[in-house]
Write a protein that holds these residues in place. Structure first.
Motif, PDB file in Angstrom:
ATOM      1  N   GLY A   1      86.298  45.487 -20.330  1.00 47.20           N
ATOM      2  CA  GLY A   1      87.086  44.428 -20.934  1.00 47.20           C
ATOM      3  C   GLY A   1      86.281  43.217 -21.328  1.00 47.20           C
ATOM      4  N   PRO A   2      86.979  42.124 -21.631  1.00 49.82           N
ATOM      5  CA  PRO A   2      86.298  40.900 -22.074  1.00 49.82           C
ATOM      6  C   PRO A   2      85.227  40.451 -21.088  1.00 49.82           C
ATOM      7  CG  PRO A   2      88.670  40.702 -22.363  1.00 49.82           C
ATOM      8  CD  PRO A   2      88.439  41.980 -21.601  1.00 49.82           C
ATOM      9  N   SER A   3      84.169  39.847 -21.625  1.00 50.43           N
ATOM     10  CA  SER A   3      83.055  39.398 -20.794  1.00 50.43           C
ATOM     11  C   SER A   3      83.526  38.375 -19.775  1.00 50.43           C
ATOM     12  CB  SER A   3      81.972  38.765 -21.666  1.00 50.43           C
ATOM     13  OG  SER A   3      81.478  39.695 -22.591  1.00 50.43           O
ATOM     14  N   PRO A   4      82.950  38.410 -18.559  1.00 51.41           N
ATOM     15  CA  PRO A   4      83.279  37.379 -17.571  1.00 51.41           C
ATOM     16  C   PRO A   4      82.674  36.055 -17.973  1.00 51.41           C
ATOM     17  CG  PRO A   4      81.498  38.759 -16.790  1.00 51.41           C
ATOM     18  CD  PRO A   4      81.983  39.372 -18.072  1.00 51.41           C
TER      19      PRO A   4
ATOM     20  N   ALA B   1      77.667  49.020 -27.550  1.00 49.95           N
ATOM     21  CA  ALA B   1      78.435  48.444 -28.654  1.00 49.95           C
ATOM     22  C   ALA B   1      79.291  47.299 -28.152  1.00 49.95           C
ATOM     23  CB  ALA B   1      79.312  49.498 -29.332  1.00 49.95           C
ATOM     24  N   LEU B   2      79.450  46.311 -29.017  1.00 52.71           N
ATOM     25  CA  LEU B   2      80.354  45.193 -28.764  1.00 52.71           C
ATOM     26  C   LEU B   2      81.322  45.166 -29.940  1.00 52.71           C
ATOM     27  CD1 LEU B   2      80.709  42.789 -26.736  1.00 52.71           C
ATOM     28  CD2 LEU B   2      79.482  41.389 -28.398  1.00 52.71           C
ATOM     29  N   LEU B   3      82.631  45.239 -29.645  1.00 48.32           N
ATOM     30  CA  LEU B   3      83.616  45.292 -30.704  1.00 48.32           C
ATOM     31  C   LEU B   3      84.864  44.527 -30.325  1.00 48.32           C
ATOM     32  CD1 LEU B   3      85.356  48.760 -30.591  1.00 48.32           C
ATOM     33  CD2 LEU B   3      83.400  48.302 -29.164  1.00 48.32           C
ATOM     34  N   ARG B   4      85.693  44.285 -31.306  1.00 47.49           N
ATOM     35  CA  ARG B   4      86.978  43.631 -31.051  1.00 47.49           C
ATOM     36  C   ARG B   4      87.937  44.608 -30.390  1.00 47.49           C
ATOM     37  NH1 ARG B   4      88.852  40.150 -36.372  1.00 47.49           N
ATOM     38  NH2 ARG B   4      87.831  38.183 -35.821  1.00 47.49           N
ATOM     39  N   ALA B   5      88.837  44.046 -29.603  1.00 52.14           N
ATOM     40  CA  ALA B   5      89.821  44.887 -28.926  1.00 52.14           C
ATOM     41  C   ALA B   5      90.655  45.677 -29.918  1.00 52.14           C
ATOM     42  CB  ALA B   5      90.716  44.023 -28.040  1.00 52.14           C
ATOM     43  N   GLU B   6      90.953  45.093 -31.080  1.00 44.70           N
ATOM     44  CA  GLU B   6      91.771  45.787 -32.069  1.00 44.70           C
ATOM     45  C   GLU B   6      91.057  47.011 -32.647  1.00 44.70           C
ATOM     46  OE1 GLU B   6      92.646  43.023 -35.144  1.00 44.70           O
ATOM     47  OE2 GLU B   6      90.548  42.604 -35.611  1.00 44.70           O
TER      48      GLU B   6
ATOM     49  N   THR C   1      92.049  36.253 -25.801  1.00 42.15           N
ATOM     50  CA  THR C   1      92.940  37.347 -25.423  1.00 42.15           C
ATOM     51  C   THR C   1      93.465  37.996 -26.692  1.00 42.15           C
ATOM     52  OG1 THR C   1      94.843  35.836 -25.336  1.00 42.15           O
ATOM     53  CG2 THR C   1      93.650  36.224 -23.277  1.00 42.15           C
ATOM     54  N   GLY C   2      94.037  39.167 -26.542  1.00 40.41           N
ATOM     55  CA  GLY C   2      94.648  39.818 -27.682  1.00 40.41           C
ATOM     56  C   GLY C   2      93.656  40.550 -28.564  1.00 40.41           C
ATOM     57  N   PRO C   3      94.048  40.845 -29.803  1.00 42.46           N
ATOM     58  CA  PRO C   3      93.247  41.703 -30.683  1.00 42.46           C
ATOM     59  C   PRO C   3      91.847  41.182 -30.986  1.00 42.46           C
ATOM     60  CG  PRO C   3      95.464  41.403 -31.554  1.00 42.46           C
ATOM     61  CD  PRO C   3      95.322  40.430 -30.436  1.00 42.46           C
ATOM     62  N   SER C   4      91.650  39.866 -30.965  1.00 39.92           N
ATOM     63  CA  SER C   4      90.343  39.325 -31.345  1.00 39.92           C
ATOM     64  C   SER C   4      89.367  39.220 -30.178  1.00 39.92           C
ATOM     65  CB  SER C   4      90.513  37.937 -31.984  1.00 39.92           C
ATOM     66  OG  SER C   4      91.022  37.014 -31.045  1.00 39.92           O
ATOM     67  N   SER C   5      89.804  39.546 -28.970  1.00 38.37           N
ATOM     68  CA  SER C   5      88.894  39.484 -27.823  1.00 38.37           C
ATOM     69  C   SER C   5      87.849  40.591 -27.927  1.00 38.37           C
ATOM     70  CB  SER C   5      89.669  39.593 -26.512  1.00 38.37           C
ATOM     71  OG  SER C   5      90.358  40.826 -26.444  1.00 38.37           O
ATOM     72  N   LEU C   6      86.760  40.433 -27.204  1.00 38.49           N
ATOM     73  CA  LEU C   6      85.640  41.359 -27.292  1.00 38.49           C
ATOM     74  C   LEU C   6      85.640  42.350 -26.136  1.00 38.49           C
ATOM     75  CD1 LEU C   6      82.813  38.853 -28.295  1.00 38.49           C
ATOM     76  CD2 LEU C   6      84.025  40.452 -29.789  1.00 38.49           C
TER      77      LEU C   6
ATOM     78  N   THR D   1      79.692  45.169 -34.009  1.00 38.56           N
ATOM     79  CA  THR D   1      80.426  45.489 -35.224  1.00 38.56           C
ATOM     80  C   THR D   1      80.680  44.226 -36.053  1.00 38.56           C
ATOM     81  OG1 THR D   1      82.618  45.199 -34.221  1.00 38.56           O
ATOM     82  CG2 THR D   1      81.582  47.388 -34.014  1.00 38.56           C
ATOM     83  N   ARG D   2      81.008  44.437 -37.310  1.00 41.03           N
ATOM     84  CA  ARG D   2      81.275  43.292 -38.192  1.00 41.03           C
ATOM     85  C   ARG D   2      82.411  42.428 -37.649  1.00 41.03           C
ATOM     86  NH1 ARG D   2      79.515  44.398 -43.516  1.00 41.03           N
ATOM     87  NH2 ARG D   2      77.320  44.946 -43.350  1.00 41.03           N
ATOM     88  N   ASP D   3      83.443  43.058 -37.115  1.00 39.14           N
ATOM     89  CA  ASP D   3      84.559  42.282 -36.566  1.00 39.14           C
ATOM     90  C   ASP D   3      84.143  41.518 -35.316  1.00 39.14           C
ATOM     91  OD1 ASP D   3      86.217  42.997 -38.584  1.00 39.14           O
ATOM     92  OD2 ASP D   3      87.441  44.398 -37.428  1.00 39.14           O
ATOM     93  N   ALA D   4      83.289  42.123 -34.494  1.00 40.46           N
ATOM     94  CA  ALA D   4      82.780  41.403 -33.325  1.00 40.46           C
ATOM     95  C   ALA D   4      81.964  40.195 -33.767  1.00 40.46           C
ATOM     96  CB  ALA D   4      81.938  42.329 -32.467  1.00 40.46           C
ATOM     97  N   GLN D   5      81.195  40.354 -34.824  1.00 40.11           N
ATOM     98  CA  GLN D   5      80.421  39.236 -35.357  1.00 40.11           C
ATOM     99  C   GLN D   5      81.336  38.111 -35.832  1.00 40.11           C
ATOM    100  OE1 GLN D   5      77.534  40.606 -38.291  1.00 40.11           O
ATOM    101  NE2 GLN D   5      77.192  42.484 -37.112  1.00 40.11           N
ATOM    102  N   LYS D   6      82.452  38.458 -36.449  1.00 40.32           N
ATOM    103  CA  LYS D   6      83.416  37.441 -36.889  1.00 40.32           C
ATOM    104  C   LYS D   6      83.986  36.674 -35.691  1.00 40.32           C
ATOM    105  CE  LYS D   6      84.875  40.031 -41.009  1.00 40.32           C
ATOM    106  NZ  LYS D   6      85.987  40.767 -41.636  1.00 40.32           N
ATOM    107  N   THR D   7      84.257  37.397 -34.608  1.00 38.69           N
ATOM    108  CA  THR D   7      84.761  36.735 -33.404  1.00 38.69           C
ATOM    109  C   THR D   7      83.728  35.770 -32.846  1.00 38.69           C
ATOM    110  OG1 THR D   7      86.340  38.448 -32.759  1.00 38.69           O
ATOM    111  CG2 THR D   7      85.412  37.111 -31.000  1.00 38.69           C
ATOM    112  N   ILE D   8      82.472  36.204 -32.790  1.00 39.67           N
ATOM    113  CA  ILE D   8      81.409  35.342 -32.259  1.00 39.67           C
ATOM    114  C   ILE D   8      81.251  34.095 -33.121  1.00 39.67           C
ATOM    115  CG2 ILE D   8      78.907  35.216 -31.912  1.00 39.67           C
ATOM    116  CD1 ILE D   8      79.054  38.151 -30.994  1.00 39.67           C
TER     117      ILE D   8
END
Length: 494
Positions: free
Chosen positions: A477-480, A421-426, A403-408, A382-389
């Motif tokens: 949850g978040p990638s190891p 799909a890969l997306l932000r937690a939020e 951690t938190g809303p910006s984690s993947l 997703t676009r938000d996941a791309q922003k996190t990366i």
């Protein structure tokens, strides 16, 4: 409930493979040709087609992207390096394909529709970016692969939608795991190279070492200074000089080496390259991704000269780490450096053994084997996941640190066990509100795709549902950390 079956091989299990390249240098097209050759020996491939996307683009577009690159390499190498480093951050340029590129992509889209492929492989990032857009818009329904053609992974190759990303070495896989990419969508196969039609005779240890001096396909003038330097060497050797399509260069070198008798053999563009690589003892030339991969597969160590800033410098760094190359940065010392290498007892043999260990001669076949039996649904970022990366790469952190809303988080297909799909937690809250089942699971449904996920949900569902009306999934949850994700045999994921 299914609306229609997702398209794949026909009833006889036959595949239609389209290979998309871009003629910016010879390497991308060479990798495409190697994959085409690998398709020809598979019984499950009914038809294969290779398309250089620049050849069906406008003359202006083709000139600026193709010839413009080499003008920069020759006159402004510092700008090439700056551009490479700037674009090394994944998703630095996000959003839809720009209008000029979209117009020039129309013939490519038409070719895809006419061919109706079941699998599409990209050996350049330009068609890879186009395919991501087509997947998200529902224009194509085929397995897609992105095959990188250098030893280092560069951010431009990472797109918002694909089925499998194939890398040249394990460090690139660790890099992408660190950014949060799921391990089931990234594979290490090496760079695809062609299989020589006839095996070359084994190297004869009783003969003087043979140098293979390459000016590249276009015939770079730097080869003249290399040959001139070898004339001063003390070691016993023979040399084959490849001048590419530069006839003027070939004639100048022939005149230069004429007094040396039969020690030198000077060739123009030749189809003998695979055999020459296996007969030679030491390669002298540029470390392009395909050239380097071909040398390694042949157990041929390299003397690196005239490297292009960016990808070739990084290719060279990797080869030197493996003990399969040395680099000459000063033209006046090339002959001396080669001489020292040849005169040191056992050094050439050790470098040949290192090259043999580094080579991956079966890369093309491995790409096809992995893609054609791999997940039928693409991975969507997703676009938000791309922003996190992008933020991770800029701040030098890894996904497991977030951690938190910006984690993947990862959305996994329950039936196929593949990440879709890969997306932000939020973003997860929107999915849970809309698609949660009474037992706490999630079932994505096409009919509800008009809402939320910051405007990206319709594209997400269109791409991953394909022909289905619904898809049961689970959320992980978040990638190891990347160091605890093991690689399977030959760099494949478990």
């Amino acid at each position: 409930m299914r609306r229609r079956s997702a398209r794949g091989p026909d009833a006889a299990g036959r595949e239609r493979v389209l290979i998309l390249s871009a003629g910016v240098g010879a390497g991308h097209n060479s990798a495409a040709a190697a994959l085409q050759q690998a398709c020809a020996v598979r019984t499950d491939v009914d038809e294969v087609q290779v398309l250089d996307v620049l050849q069906v683009s406008s003359l202006l577009y083709r000139t600026l992207l193709g010839k413009g690159y080499f003008v920069l390499v020759e006159d402004l190498p510092w700008l090439v390096e700056w551009g490479y480093n700037i674009n090394d951050r994944p998703f630095r340029h996000r959003g839809p394909v720009d209008p000029w590129t979209r117009v020039n992509a129309l013939p490519v889209i038409d070719a895809i529709k006419r061919f109706r492929p079941t699998a599409i492989i990209c050996t350049h990032f330009l068609p890879a970016q186009l395919l991501a857009s087509l997947l998200l818009r529902g224009v194509i329904d085929a397995r897609t692969a992105v095959v990188t053609t250098d030893y280092d992974f560069q951010g431009l190759w990472l797109t918002g939608a694909f089925h499998t990303l194939f890398l040249a070495r394990e460090e690139g896989r660790v890099q992408l795991m660190a950014l949060g990419l799921p391990p089931d969508r990234v594979a290490v196969t090496g760079i695809p190279i062609a299989t020589p039609p006839n095996p070359a005779p084994a190297r004869d240890a009783n003969k003087p070492p043979m140098l293979l001096i390459s000016a590249g396909a276009t015939g770079g003038d730097y080869a003249l200074s290399i040959v001139r330097q070898t004339l001063h060497m003390r070691s016993s050797f023979t040399a084959t000089v490849l001048c590419g399509r530069n006839d003027a260069l070939r004639q100048r070198i022939e005149q230069l080496v004429a007094p040396a008798g039969d020690r030198y053999r000077v060739l123009g563009f030749t189809a003998e390259m695979p055999q020459l690589l296996r007969r030679a003892d030491l390669f002298v030339g540029k470390p392009g991704g395909l050239s380097a991969s071909e040398c390694m597969a042949a157990g041929l160590p390299m003397v690196l000269v005239n490297t292009i800033p960016g990808q070739e410098v990084r290719n060279g760094d990797y080869l030197m780490e493996q003990g399969a190359a040395v680099r000459c940065n000063i033209p006046a010392t090339i002959g001396w450096k080669i001489d020292e290498l040849l005169r040191e007892p056992g050094r050439l043999q050790r470098m040949q053994e290192a090259a043999q260990r580094t080579g991956r001669p079966n890369a093309a076949a491995d790409v096809l084997s992995r893609l054609l039996v791999g997940p039928s649904r693409p991975l969507v970022l997703t676009r938000d996941a791309q922003k996190t990366i992008l933020a991770e790469s800029e701040q030098r952190v890894v996904a497991s640190d977030l951690t938190g809303p910006s984690s993947l988080v990862r959305v996994v297909d329950l039936a196929g066990s593949s990440t879709v799909a890969l997306l932000r937690a939020e973003e997860l809250g929107d999915l849970q509100k809309r698609y949660a089942t009474p037992d706490g699971g999630l079932v994505l449904r096409r009919g509800d795709a008009h809402m939320s996920l910051r405007g990206g949900e319709p594209r997400l569902l269109r791409a991953i549902l394909r022909g289905d009306d619904e898809l049961p999934v689970r959320v992980e949850g978040p990638s190891p950390p990347p160091h605890i994700v093991p690689a399977g045999p030959a760099g494949h994921d478990p």
